[in-house]
Design an enzyme around this catalytic site. Structure first.
Site, mmCIF file in Angstrom:
data_model
loop_
_atom_site.group_PDB
_atom_site.id
_atom_site.type_symbol
_atom_site.label_atom_id
_atom_site.label_comp_id
_atom_site.label_asym_id
_atom_site.label_seq_id
_atom_site.Cartn_x
_atom_site.Cartn_y
_atom_site.Cartn_z
ATOM 1 N N LYS A 122 0.817 -1.223 0.000
ATOM 2 C CA LYS A 122 0.000 0.000 0.000
ATOM 3 C C LYS A 122 0.843 1.262 0.000
ATOM 4 O O LYS A 122 0.434 2.281 -0.558
ATOM 5 C CB LYS A 122 -0.930 0.018 1.218
ATOM 6 N N LYS A 206 -4.859 -9.461 -7.031
ATOM 7 C CA LYS A 206 -6.140 -9.846 -6.427
ATOM 8 C C LYS A 206 -7.230 -8.826 -6.792
ATOM 9 O O LYS A 206 -6.923 -7.664 -7.083
ATOM 10 C CB LYS A 206 -6.008 -10.049 -4.925
ATOM 11 N N LYS A 209 -10.762 -3.261 -4.068
ATOM 12 C CA LYS A 209 -11.563 -2.040 -4.153
ATOM 13 C C LYS A 209 -10.761 -0.932 -4.803
ATOM 14 O O LYS A 209 -11.320 0.007 -5.355
ATOM 15 C CB LYS A 209 -11.929 -1.557 -2.735
#
Ligand code: TYM
Length: 344
Positions: A122, A206, A209
């Site tokens: 992230k 993956k 969102k």
């Protein structure tokens, strides 16, 4: 459920998990998490929360955060969580989470957090600009779990490392404060076909969102046409489907679509292949689209119904927060005593 592995822990089995209100829920969240929550609520006392404290580790528009918190609650209810059985609440409404997280910040080691892959993913190349909260995110997650002495944590595969860190924090706390078995060592429940749903555009990533391409995921709010279209356009290869899951190893797109079919239908990949072996994607994709629409359509519709009554959602969340506090407050009191803080 498997036996939990802290031999000295004598408390009851408890299930706990949560989802961040940071964007549209997708098929990965549904199959990797919500379906399991719904099943497990019948197996042990269950706490499911909306992880709004975790959400703000990355910037969230305040008004949107409130709306998305209600939306996640609506998705829980639509997926079949029953507020009479499971305790459903917003994380920030139970302030004990943040307080226990501070204590765990002083138990966890920097070296442990440095190994967390989610922070690396992230923060990317811009680590210096990431919030401190994003770095200590897994410590707050450990507090979420251990505040309720949860023994089983249903999550997708990507959260396994955080539950393992939780076990390390629990074991170190029990040891440092001479309280053998005080916290259980929770088990991640991450196995099974739905545990790792990949992007429809690139099966090496993956489904998430945060993917900028909406075509990469199926959202729980998508209508039947959108679901069918995204499946029709999903990346595949030109080979027919094989007879066994082993033969899918080097075919990530095919493996992903077979996995989605299996998870939606409550079957194994091997069972699905028995039905479709030898067929191409021209035949398989319409079947998958029909199945997805049949399984997700009622959930989407129920979610819309719950979202049309925000006052009812707020009542459920408030009652859940009250019930959660009844369990959380005594744990935090005991922890503060074990640590040696002044007070009763
Ligand atoms: P979040 O909101 O990112 O994801 C919610 C759940 O969905 C699962 N998931 C997936 N499963 C299968 N395939 C995918 N592509 C996929 N993408 C997401 C996640 O594994 C997760 O189970 N850190 C948690 C929230 C959290 C939490 C907790 C969970 C905060 N505290 C305590 C358990 C216990 C998260 O990332 O949520």
């Amino acid at each position: 459920m498997t036996e939990q592995t802290s031999p000295a822990y004598a408390g009851p089995a408890r299930v706990l998990s949560g989802v961040k209100p940071t964007g549209d829920l997708h098929l990965g969240n549904y199959l990797g998490a919500l379906v399991k929550f719904t099943r497990m609520q019948h197996e042990a006392e269950t706490f499911i929360f909306v992880a709004d404290l975790h959400a703000i580790t990355e910037w969230q528009e305040p008004a949107k955060l409130t709306a998305q918190t209600r939306e996640i609650a609506a998705a829980y209810l639509a997926a079949g969580l029953d507020p009479k059985i499971a305790t459903i609440f917003p994380q920030s409404a139970v302030t004990e989470h943040a307080e226990l997280a501070w204590i765990f910040n002083c138990v966890a080691r920097v070296g442990w957090l440095d190994r967390m892959t989610q922070f690396k993913d992230k923060s990317g190349k811009n680590k210096e600009k990431a919030s401190v909260g994003l770095y200590t995110y897994p410590v707050l997650q450990a507090a979420d779990i251990l505040l309720y002495k949860a023994t089983h944590v249903p999550v997708g595969d990507d959260q396994k490392q955080h539950v393992e860190l939780t076990r390390d924090i629990a074991a170190k706390f029990n040891h440092d404060f001479d309280a053998p078995g005080y916290f259980p060592l929770p088990e991640p429940i991450h196995q099974g076909v739905g545990a790792r749903i990949m992007s429809l555009r690139d099966a090496s990533e993956k489904m998430s969102k945060s993917n900028p391409s909406d075509a990469a995921r199926i959202n729980l709010t998508d209508d039947a046409d959108a679901v069918a279209q995204k499946i029709r356009k999903a990346k595949t290869d030109a080979l027919p489907l094989p007879e066994t899951p082993d033969e899918l190893k080097d075919r990530p797109e095919a493996q992903n679509l077979i996995g989605i079919y299996a998870a939606l239908d409550g079957r194994t990949a091997a069972e699905v292949l028995t039905e479709f072996a030898g067929q191409g994607f021209g035949a398989f994709k319409p079947k998958l689209a029909d199945l997805a629409v049949a399984k997700l359509g009622p959930v989407t519709e129920a979610m819309r119904g719950f979202m049309a009554d925000p006052a009812e959602i707020d009542r459920i969340l408030a009652a859940g927060a009250e019930r959660a506090r009844e369990v959380a407050a005594p744990t935090l009191r005991q922890v503060k005593k074990l640590v040696g803080f002044w007070g009763d």
